[in-house]
Design a protein around this motif. Structure first.
Motif, mmCIF file in Angstrom:
data_model
loop_
_atom_site.group_PDB
_atom_site.id
_atom_site.type_symbol
_atom_site.label_atom_id
_atom_site.label_comp_id
_atom_site.label_asym_id
_atom_site.label_seq_id
_atom_site.Cartn_x
_atom_site.Cartn_y
_atom_site.Cartn_z
ATOM 1 N N ALA A 224 -30.834 11.748 28.803
ATOM 2 C CA ALA A 224 -30.515 10.832 27.574
ATOM 3 C C ALA A 224 -31.905 10.581 26.860
ATOM 4 C CB ALA A 224 -29.847 9.377 27.893
ATOM 5 N N ARG A 225 -33.116 10.321 27.580
ATOM 6 C CA ARG A 225 -34.281 10.170 26.907
ATOM 7 C C ARG A 225 -34.614 11.378 26.105
ATOM 8 N NH1 ARG A 225 -36.987 7.710 30.938
ATOM 9 N NH2 ARG A 225 -37.296 9.695 32.083
ATOM 10 N N ASN A 226 -34.666 12.417 26.636
ATOM 11 C CA ASN A 226 -35.039 13.565 25.973
ATOM 12 C C ASN A 226 -33.897 14.032 24.788
ATOM 13 O OD1 ASN A 226 -37.178 14.249 27.735
ATOM 14 N ND2 ASN A 226 -36.065 15.520 29.018
ATOM 15 N N LEU A 227 -32.701 13.841 24.951
ATOM 16 C CA LEU A 227 -31.863 14.032 23.816
ATOM 17 C C LEU A 227 -31.851 13.127 22.911
ATOM 18 C CD1 LEU A 227 -29.487 16.271 23.276
ATOM 19 C CD2 LEU A 227 -28.053 14.571 24.371
ATOM 20 N N SER A 228 -31.989 11.902 22.967
ATOM 21 C CA SER A 228 -32.010 10.749 22.059
ATOM 22 C C SER A 228 -33.276 10.253 21.457
ATOM 23 C CB SER A 228 -31.437 9.391 22.560
ATOM 24 O OG SER A 228 -32.195 8.815 23.429
ATOM 25 N N GLY A 229 -34.507 10.776 22.211
ATOM 26 C CA GLY A 229 -35.782 10.353 21.793
ATOM 27 C C GLY A 229 -36.150 8.915 21.910
ATOM 28 N N ILE A 230 -34.996 8.134 22.442
ATOM 29 C CA ILE A 230 -35.142 6.613 22.895
ATOM 30 C C ILE A 230 -36.290 6.949 24.332
ATOM 31 C CG2 ILE A 230 -34.166 4.610 23.859
ATOM 32 C CD1 ILE A 230 -32.014 5.397 21.722
ATOM 33 N N GLN A 231 -37.386 6.398 24.090
ATOM 34 C CA GLN A 231 -38.220 6.359 25.325
ATOM 35 C C GLN A 231 -38.140 5.031 26.034
ATOM 36 O OE1 GLN A 231 -39.825 9.218 26.240
ATOM 37 N NE2 GLN A 231 -38.712 10.097 24.679
ATOM 38 N N ILE A 232 -37.115 4.919 26.819
ATOM 39 C CA ILE A 232 -37.206 3.550 27.926
ATOM 40 C C ILE A 232 -37.159 4.244 29.324
ATOM 41 C CG2 ILE A 232 -35.514 1.840 28.733
ATOM 42 C CD1 ILE A 232 -34.392 1.762 25.750
ATOM 43 N N ARG A 233 -37.868 3.700 30.207
ATOM 44 C CA ARG A 233 -37.961 4.099 31.361
ATOM 45 C C ARG A 233 -37.223 3.152 32.380
ATOM 46 N NH1 ARG A 233 -40.010 9.017 31.248
ATOM 47 N NH2 ARG A 233 -41.767 9.113 29.770
ATOM 48 N N GLY A 234 -36.922 3.601 33.566
ATOM 49 C CA GLY A 234 -36.370 2.954 34.466
ATOM 50 C C GLY A 234 -34.796 3.281 34.690
ATOM 51 N N ASN A 235 -34.096 2.589 35.763
ATOM 52 C CA ASN A 235 -32.652 2.810 35.774
ATOM 53 C C ASN A 235 -31.868 2.717 34.481
ATOM 54 O OD1 ASN A 235 -33.085 3.816 38.368
ATOM 55 N ND2 ASN A 235 -32.997 1.495 38.982
ATOM 56 N N ALA A 236 -30.663 3.597 34.505
ATOM 57 C CA ALA A 236 -29.792 3.200 33.344
ATOM 58 C C ALA A 236 -29.553 1.703 33.058
ATOM 59 C CB ALA A 236 -28.802 4.195 33.402
ATOM 60 N N LYS A 237 -29.251 1.050 34.445
ATOM 61 C CA LYS A 237 -28.843 -0.216 34.277
ATOM 62 C C LYS A 237 -29.817 -1.333 33.631
ATOM 63 C CE LYS A 237 -30.319 -1.751 38.587
ATOM 64 N NZ LYS A 237 -30.328 -2.493 39.934
ATOM 65 N N ASP A 238 -30.717 -0.743 33.492
ATOM 66 C CA ASP A 238 -32.001 -1.497 32.769
ATOM 67 C C ASP A 238 -32.064 -1.416 31.411
ATOM 68 O OD1 ASP A 238 -32.396 -2.986 35.382
ATOM 69 O OD2 ASP A 238 -33.931 -1.117 36.030
ATOM 70 N N TRP A 239 -31.721 -0.397 30.928
ATOM 71 C CA TRP A 239 -31.885 0.073 29.493
ATOM 72 C C TRP A 239 -31.774 -0.921 28.574
ATOM 73 C CZ3 TRP A 239 -31.980 5.509 27.046
ATOM 74 C CH2 TRP A 239 -32.862 6.527 27.846
ATOM 75 N N TRP A 240 -30.457 -1.596 28.609
ATOM 76 C CA TRP A 240 -29.886 -2.460 27.696
ATOM 77 C C TRP A 240 -30.958 -3.679 27.428
ATOM 78 C CZ3 TRP A 240 -26.773 -2.179 23.684
ATOM 79 C CH2 TRP A 240 -26.302 -3.215 23.143
ATOM 80 N N GLY A 241 -31.524 -4.315 28.582
ATOM 81 C CA GLY A 241 -32.365 -5.320 28.374
ATOM 82 C C GLY A 241 -33.625 -4.579 28.025
ATOM 83 N N ARG A 242 -34.168 -3.567 28.454
ATOM 84 C CA ARG A 242 -35.441 -3.246 27.900
ATOM 85 C C ARG A 242 -35.571 -2.807 26.437
ATOM 86 N NH1 ARG A 242 -37.440 0.037 33.491
ATOM 87 N NH2 ARG A 242 -37.784 -1.912 34.504
ATOM 88 N N ALA A 243 -34.308 -2.451 26.115
ATOM 89 C CA ALA A 243 -34.255 -2.173 24.417
ATOM 90 C C ALA A 243 -34.458 -3.199 23.559
ATOM 91 C CB ALA A 243 -33.029 -1.148 24.411
ATOM 92 N N ARG A 244 -34.129 -4.587 24.349
ATOM 93 C CA ARG A 244 -33.946 -5.700 23.428
ATOM 94 C C ARG A 244 -35.132 -5.908 22.343
ATOM 95 N NH1 ARG A 244 -33.696 -9.087 27.180
ATOM 96 N NH2 ARG A 244 -31.549 -9.667 27.219
ATOM 97 N N SER A 245 -36.272 -5.500 22.578
ATOM 98 C CA SER A 245 -37.163 -5.810 21.848
ATOM 99 C C SER A 245 -37.993 -4.917 20.885
ATOM 100 C CB SER A 245 -38.487 -6.295 22.641
ATOM 101 O OG SER A 245 -39.056 -5.644 23.701
ATOM 102 N N ALA A 246 -37.430 -3.592 21.617
ATOM 103 C CA ALA A 246 -37.808 -2.345 20.905
ATOM 104 C C ALA A 246 -37.058 -1.457 20.153
ATOM 105 C CB ALA A 246 -38.460 -1.203 22.020
ATOM 106 N N PHE A 247 -35.699 -1.486 20.389
ATOM 107 C CA PHE A 247 -34.579 -0.878 19.458
ATOM 108 C C PHE A 247 -33.591 -1.631 19.065
ATOM 109 C CE2 PHE A 247 -36.840 1.949 22.470
ATOM 110 C CZ PHE A 247 -37.043 3.132 21.998
ATOM 111 N N GLU A 248 -32.930 -1.224 18.038
ATOM 112 C CA GLU A 248 -31.596 -2.004 17.521
ATOM 113 C C GLU A 248 -30.668 -1.767 18.686
ATOM 114 O OE1 GLU A 248 -30.920 -3.682 14.785
ATOM 115 O OE2 GLU A 248 -33.386 -3.688 14.024
#
Length: 137
Positions: free
Chosen positions: A22-46
């Motif tokens: 997903a990171r390679n396909l979307s360009g959304i550079q978030i690390r960690g398990n998939a379950k953590d992406w939503w929280g980690r995206a809060r300050s960096a992505f819409e």
């Protein structure tokens, strides 16, 4: 690029995971398990509850899917169905052009069913929402 990396991993006997795909396909550079992406995206992505092509659908962790899951929206069919590309939905494989249907009570993409085989939809899965890639324009 994402599919090439998958092929290289498979050739080396390495596991294919949803997060790097997903990171390679979307360009959304978030690390960690998939379950953590939503929280980690809060300050960096819409983030939101409306699907968009290129957005990452963030699945909540469940007992059957304790690390969560992420998939990339490749097409919007209707307001309640999208097409996604993702990895490791079927163990160690990339699944292209799989349907996902919004079955949430309020039509807000908080609960979905994923196409497991062409035309066959499986279990119910809770979704956090969509993480949108940054607009470079």
């Amino acid at each position: 690029m994402a599919l090439r990396e998958v092929a290289q991993k498979q050739a080396r006997g390495q596991r294919v995971w949803c997060v790097p795909y997903a990171r390679n396909l979307s360009g959304i550079q978030i690390r960690g398990n998939a379950k953590d992406w939503w929280g980690r995206a809060r300050s960096a992505f819409e983030r939101g509850n409306e699907p968009a092509v290129g957005a990452v659908m963030s699945f909540r962790a469940t007992s059957g899917m304790p690390l969560g899951h992420v998939a990339v929206v490749s097409d919007i069919v209707t307001d309640r169905e999208v097409i996604v590309n993702h990895a490791n939905w079927h163990r160690n494989k990339v699944s292209l052009k799989m349907g996902v249907r919004d079955v949430s009570k309020h039509n807000d993409w908080t609960l979905v069913r994923v196409e497991t085989q062409p035309g066959r939809y499986g279990n119910f899965y809770p979704v956090n929402g969509f993480i949108y890639p940054k607009d470079d324009g």
